[in-house]
Design a protein around this motif. Structure first.
Motif: not given
Length: 229
Positions: A194-213
């Motif tokens: 489960i990728g958390c897309a609310y912090a905003g520290f990483g790169k654009e594709d940081e959570l690529k491969g997550s099952d859910v965002l």
């Protein structure tokens, strides 16, 4: 919230700490500047403090790799002194009660706990830091274990998560985090991410491969309710 497949209810949910449960910058940025002020006073560092974005962009890495990014030209003994100082100033900051968890974190964790879900933390941080954040923000009792690279001397979050799962006899978990290291840990251990897309520290594709965002922590409850048994 974006999902790529139907989820199955897990035996446990494992959380990253920084950028997932804990709004890291509320504690880290003041401590970061104090570290470099102290290093200069001790004659271990000269020049300006490196830009904050170098530190924030490195969250999720092991500390030794963070300092290689933030001050790549300094010697190892300077990096290790920075480890000590960062922990010191972060623990001081925690006691000042100015740091924050992300919105809905305590309530969501409590609700999951009430439903009998086993909860864990797996962080690349130092032991006293990870446990200190959980204690100060009064969420420690909700967890069945607080695992950190600092305590278990693991070389990657893949290894840390494997250790956690073996220790507790877990075969089916959700790994919840905001960095590529969390995605890698879940994927290489054959688990749902489960990728958390609310912090905003990483790169654009940081959570690529997550099952859910997810874009809000409370969405975890909906995911759990909708998951198949």
């Amino acid at each position: 919230m974006e999902t790529s497949r139907q989820l199955t209810k897990p035996q446990a949910i494992v959380f990253d700490m920084d950028g997932t449960l804990f709004k890291t910058e509320t504690l880290l940025i003041p401590a970061y500047h104090n570290v470099f002020n102290q290093l200069r006073e001790e004659g271990l560092y000269t020049g300006e403090t490196p830009p904050e974005h170098l530190m924030l962009g490195s969250l999720g890495m092991l500390l030794e790799d963070i300092w290689k990014t933030v001050m790549p030209h300094e010697q190892v003994h300077v990096h290790r002194r920075a480890d000590e100082l960062l922990l010191k100033f972060e623990l001081q900051g925690l006691q000042e009660a100015t740091s924050e968890l992300y919105p809905s974190v305590p309530e969501t964790l409590q609700e999951l706990h009430n439903r009998g879900v086993k909860l864990f933390v797996a962080s690349n941080g130092l032991e006293h830091y990870v446990k200190g954040v959980a204690d100060v923000h009064q969420i420690a009792p909700l967890f069945d274990g607080l695992y950190s690279a600092g305590e278990y001397a693991t070389l990657s979050k893949v290894d840390l998560l494997r250790r956690l799962m073996e220790d507790h006899g877990l075969e089916r978990i959700w790994m919840v985090g905001d960095r590529s290291s969390d995605v890698e840990a879940g994927r290489k251990n054959g688990q749902t991410v489960i990728g958390c897309a609310y912090a905003g520290f990483g790169k654009e594709d940081e959570l690529k491969g997550s099952d859910v965002l997810i874009t809000d922590f409370s969405q975890l409850l909906t995911l759990y309710e909708q998951a198949e048994k």
